[in-house]
Motif scaffolding. Structure first.
Motif, PDB file in Angstrom:
ATOM      1  N   ARG A 106       0.826  -1.214   0.000  1.00  0.00           N
ATOM      2  CA  ARG A 106       0.000   0.000   0.000  1.00  0.00           C
ATOM      3  C   ARG A 106       0.859   1.262   0.000  1.00  0.00           C
ATOM      4  O   ARG A 106       0.427   2.316  -0.454  1.00  0.00           O
ATOM      5  CB  ARG A 106      -0.892   0.009   1.244  1.00  0.00           C
ATOM      6  CG  ARG A 106      -1.894  -1.124   1.235  1.00  0.00           C
ATOM      7  CD  ARG A 106      -2.758  -1.044   2.468  1.00  0.00           C
ATOM      8  NE  ARG A 106      -3.509  -2.279   2.632  1.00  0.00           N
ATOM      9  CZ  ARG A 106      -4.162  -2.581   3.728  1.00  0.00           C
ATOM     10  NH1 ARG A 106      -4.141  -1.761   4.746  1.00  0.00           N
ATOM     11  NH2 ARG A 106      -4.830  -3.698   3.815  1.00  0.00           N
ATOM     12  N   MET A 107       2.084   1.133   0.558  1.00  0.00           N
ATOM     13  CA  MET A 107       2.939   2.291   0.654  1.00  0.00           C
ATOM     14  C   MET A 107       3.410   2.770  -0.717  1.00  0.00           C
ATOM     15  O   MET A 107       3.922   3.877  -0.841  1.00  0.00           O
ATOM     16  CB  MET A 107       4.165   1.959   1.521  1.00  0.00           C
ATOM     17  CG  MET A 107       3.817   1.342   2.866  1.00  0.00           C
ATOM     18  SD  MET A 107       2.684   2.350   3.836  1.00  0.00           S
ATOM     19  CE  MET A 107       3.697   3.782   4.114  1.00  0.00           C
ATOM     20  N   PHE A 108       3.269   1.947  -1.753  1.00  0.00           N
ATOM     21  CA  PHE A 108       3.771   2.309  -3.070  1.00  0.00           C
ATOM     22  C   PHE A 108       2.671   2.811  -3.996  1.00  0.00           C
ATOM     23  O   PHE A 108       2.920   3.082  -5.163  1.00  0.00           O
ATOM     24  CB  PHE A 108       4.483   1.108  -3.705  1.00  0.00           C
ATOM     25  CG  PHE A 108       5.721   0.713  -2.956  1.00  0.00           C
ATOM     26  CD1 PHE A 108       6.953   1.234  -3.299  1.00  0.00           C
ATOM     27  CD2 PHE A 108       5.646  -0.150  -1.881  1.00  0.00           C
ATOM     28  CE1 PHE A 108       8.090   0.892  -2.598  1.00  0.00           C
ATOM     29  CE2 PHE A 108       6.781  -0.509  -1.179  1.00  0.00           C
ATOM     30  CZ  PHE A 108       8.003   0.020  -1.542  1.00  0.00           C
ATOM     31  N   ILE A 109       1.441   2.900  -3.474  1.00  0.00           N
ATOM     32  CA  ILE A 109       0.335   3.381  -4.300  1.00  0.00           C
ATOM     33  C   ILE A 109       0.073   4.825  -3.934  1.00  0.00           C
ATOM     34  O   ILE A 109      -0.448   5.124  -2.867  1.00  0.00           O
ATOM     35  CB  ILE A 109      -0.931   2.529  -4.100  1.00  0.00           C
ATOM     36  CG1 ILE A 109      -0.639   1.081  -4.455  1.00  0.00           C
ATOM     37  CG2 ILE A 109      -2.077   3.065  -4.925  1.00  0.00           C
ATOM     38  CD1 ILE A 109      -1.804   0.149  -4.226  1.00  0.00           C
ATOM     39  N   ASP A 110       0.447   5.756  -4.803  1.00  0.00           N
ATOM     40  CA  ASP A 110       0.257   7.177  -4.545  1.00  0.00           C
ATOM     41  C   ASP A 110       0.061   7.903  -5.851  1.00  0.00           C
ATOM     42  O   ASP A 110       0.444   7.413  -6.929  1.00  0.00           O
ATOM     43  CB  ASP A 110       1.459   7.755  -3.799  1.00  0.00           C
ATOM     44  CG  ASP A 110       1.128   8.080  -2.350  1.00  0.00           C
ATOM     45  OD1 ASP A 110      -0.020   8.500  -2.090  1.00  0.00           O
ATOM     46  OD2 ASP A 110       1.998   7.907  -1.491  1.00  0.00           O
ATOM     47  N   ALA A 111      -0.535   9.089  -5.755  1.00  0.00           N
ATOM     48  CA  ALA A 111      -0.749   9.932  -6.926  1.00  0.00           C
ATOM     49  C   ALA A 111      -0.001  11.233  -6.695  1.00  0.00           C
ATOM     50  O   ALA A 111      -0.523  12.160  -6.063  1.00  0.00           O
ATOM     51  CB  ALA A 111      -2.244  10.184  -7.128  1.00  0.00           C
ATOM     52  N   PRO A 112       1.255  11.361  -7.164  1.00  0.00           N
ATOM     53  CA  PRO A 112       2.032  12.571  -6.918  1.00  0.00           C
ATOM     54  C   PRO A 112       1.495  13.769  -7.689  1.00  0.00           C
ATOM     55  O   PRO A 112       0.861  13.623  -8.731  1.00  0.00           O
ATOM     56  CB  PRO A 112       3.432  12.187  -7.396  1.00  0.00           C
ATOM     57  CG  PRO A 112       3.195  11.113  -8.406  1.00  0.00           C
ATOM     58  CD  PRO A 112       1.999  10.347  -7.928  1.00  0.00           C
ATOM     59  N   TRP A 239      10.970   6.261  -0.714  1.00  0.00           N
ATOM     60  CA  TRP A 239      10.450   7.253   0.224  1.00  0.00           C
ATOM     61  C   TRP A 239       9.105   6.826   0.811  1.00  0.00           C
ATOM     62  O   TRP A 239       8.770   7.176   1.944  1.00  0.00           O
ATOM     63  CB  TRP A 239      10.288   8.590  -0.486  1.00  0.00           C
ATOM     64  CG  TRP A 239      11.551   9.362  -0.679  1.00  0.00           C
ATOM     65  CD1 TRP A 239      12.235   9.548  -1.842  1.00  0.00           C
ATOM     66  CD2 TRP A 239      12.291  10.075   0.326  1.00  0.00           C
ATOM     67  NE1 TRP A 239      13.363  10.314  -1.628  1.00  0.00           N
ATOM     68  CE2 TRP A 239      13.410  10.654  -0.304  1.00  0.00           C
ATOM     69  CE3 TRP A 239      12.119  10.264   1.697  1.00  0.00           C
ATOM     70  CZ2 TRP A 239      14.344  11.417   0.387  1.00  0.00           C
ATOM     71  CZ3 TRP A 239      13.051  11.033   2.394  1.00  0.00           C
ATOM     72  CH2 TRP A 239      14.148  11.594   1.738  1.00  0.00           C
ATOM     73  N   ASN A 240       8.347   6.074   0.049  1.00  0.00           N
ATOM     74  CA  ASN A 240       6.993   5.705   0.488  1.00  0.00           C
ATOM     75  C   ASN A 240       6.975   4.941   1.809  1.00  0.00           C
ATOM     76  O   ASN A 240       5.973   4.965   2.517  1.00  0.00           O
ATOM     77  CB  ASN A 240       6.308   4.843  -0.584  1.00  0.00           C
ATOM     78  CG  ASN A 240       6.362   5.471  -1.952  1.00  0.00           C
ATOM     79  OD1 ASN A 240       7.440   5.690  -2.488  1.00  0.00           O
ATOM     80  ND2 ASN A 240       5.201   5.752  -2.540  1.00  0.00           N
ATOM     81  N   VAL A 241       8.069   4.248   2.135  1.00  0.00           N
ATOM     82  CA  VAL A 241       8.061   3.413   3.329  1.00  0.00           C
ATOM     83  C   VAL A 241       8.581   4.141   4.566  1.00  0.00           C
ATOM     84  O   VAL A 241       8.675   3.541   5.638  1.00  0.00           O
ATOM     85  CB  VAL A 241       8.880   2.120   3.105  1.00  0.00           C
ATOM     86  CG1 VAL A 241       8.305   1.307   1.972  1.00  0.00           C
ATOM     87  CG2 VAL A 241      10.357   2.440   2.852  1.00  0.00           C
ATOM     88  N   VAL A 242       8.889   5.433   4.446  1.00  0.00           N
ATOM     89  CA  VAL A 242       9.425   6.172   5.597  1.00  0.00           C
ATOM     90  C   VAL A 242       8.499   6.111   6.811  1.00  0.00           C
ATOM     91  O   VAL A 242       8.960   5.879   7.940  1.00  0.00           O
ATOM     92  CB  VAL A 242       9.736   7.628   5.210  1.00  0.00           C
ATOM     93  CG1 VAL A 242       9.937   8.502   6.443  1.00  0.00           C
ATOM     94  CG2 VAL A 242      10.985   7.682   4.337  1.00  0.00           C
TER      95      VAL A 242
END
Length: 382
Positions: A106-112, A239-242
């Motif tokens: 889930r940490m890798f699903i993003d809309a920048p 960065w998503n897993v920070v």
């Protein structure tokens, strides 16, 4: 046209087409702050002169009821528990740390949100900038006038609520610092193994990952022996897993410190960023930004840490206090695919370390490394 350029164009077009759709559904820009670092001016300078702060963040689209940070889909259900043990684990995970219990994917699903106008305020200084094509902000603010210690930077992005990002301001004068890798150095994650790494990063509960024995204690002892020692985590992870790493470190007693990660998307030179170059660049920048710090470099021999640290120590021996390398077990090396290539003691990595005029120690975990480090790094100086 290189294939990486095609991939970048496809990614950019996807983001360009996605943002209007998300806006119509009520989504708005959200600032995800990361911990940064900086320096304080020397005492012989006027307040606000000669200092700097590096502020890090990312601009993403989020629904208004989304978590403040962390996974986009925080409320997706996990797999249905089938045993009493599974039920207890889900209960305990949910009760103790909801963020750390998220599935890694889930940490890798993003809309920048690319190129969003941003204003960053640190102390008495401010800088206007824009996010890059992937929504990241990495900006230096000078003349902030802040004293050493933890502070907050204010980040104001167009169409988003202002947020604060933590900053570690390092005191002026000669001092010790620590740069530590994360995967297989602080956290057992077997990143060199492609398929297992994918499972650990994208599927496995982050709360089930294990710390490397003794590593948190070793880093804490160094920091306690030398008050004001900054601890910087430099990793090839995304960065998503920070947010989950931050929760993991707090839960297992690791010293608080900024994490310098990377983005896994296509670049000007390839489909994926070079982990080696990311670490080389990160170390060189730390030496430039914090010129009075001598670093203890902590890593493992499962990837390229011995080579990278050896190069830095050979070229800047006056800036490196020691190198500590965790030796992976034979089984870990087999799975990593490195056991036949260059085990520690042979190959260019070991030769590069041997040519560096700094103490180098090798051990299976933090306890062994602590016993072998020079005593002055772990005992208070009178």
């Amino acid at each position: 046209m290189p294939f990486s350029a095609v991939a970048r164009a496809v990614e950019d077009q996807f983001h360009h087409d996605t943002i209007p759709v998300l806006r119509r559904r009520g989504w708005r820009p959200r600032v995800i702050p990361y911990d940064g670092y900086g320096s304080s001016a020397n005492g012989d300078r006027q307040q606000g002169e000669g200092d700097m702060a590096r502020v890090l963040a990312r601009m993403v689209m989020r629904p208004q009821d989304a978590p403040k940070e962390g996974p986009l889909f925080a409320r997706l259900p996990e797999e249905i528990p089938t045993t009493a043990k599974d039920v207890r684990e889900v209960r305990d995970i949910t009760a103790t740390n909801i963020l750390a219990a998220q599935r890694g994917w889930r940490m890798f699903i993003d809309a920048p949100v690319p190129y969003l106008p941003v204003t960053v305020r640190v102390g008495g200084a401010a800088v206007r900038t824009r996010a890059d094509r992937s929504g990241y902000v990495d900006v230096v603010v000078r003349g902030h006038g802040l004293a050493p210690g933890w502070h907050e930077a204010r980040i104001e992005a167009a169409g988003s609520q202002p947020v604060t990002a933590s900053l570690l301001i390092v005191a002026p004068g000669p001092r010790l610092g620590v740069v530590s890798d994360i995967d297989d150095t602080a956290m057992v994650s077997h990143v060199p193994r492609m398929f297992v790494a994918a499972w650990n990063q994208l599927v496995k509960h982050t709360s089930r990952r294990e710390p490397v024995p003794g590593m948190a204690e070793m880093l804490t002892r160094i920091q306690q022996a030398h008050p004001g020692t900054p601890v910087i985590y430099l990793s090839t992870g995304a960065w998503n897993v920070v947010p989950t790493h931050r929760a993991f470190f707090k839960r297992h007693g690791f010293p608080r410190g900024p994490m310098l990660m990377t983005d896994w998307g296509p670049t000007n030179t390839g489909l994926f960023r070079s982990g080696i170059e990311h670490k080389r660049t990160g170390l060189r920048r730390l030496m430039i930004d914090l010129p009075e710090v001598r670093w203890v470099l902590v890593g493992d021999d499962g990837q390229h840490d011995p080579l990278i640290y050896g190069e830095v120590a050979r070229e800047h021996s006056d800036r490196v206090a020691a190198v500590a390398i965790r030796r992976l077990s034979p089984a870990e090396h087999v799975l990593a695919g490195t056991q036949l290539a260059h085990p520690m003691g042979l190959g260019p990595e070991a030769r590069t370390l041997a040519e560096a005029d700094v103490p180098v120690v090798v051990g299976a975990d933090g306890e062994q490394l602590a016993r072998r480090l020079p005593s002055g790094l772990l005992t208070p100086q009178g």
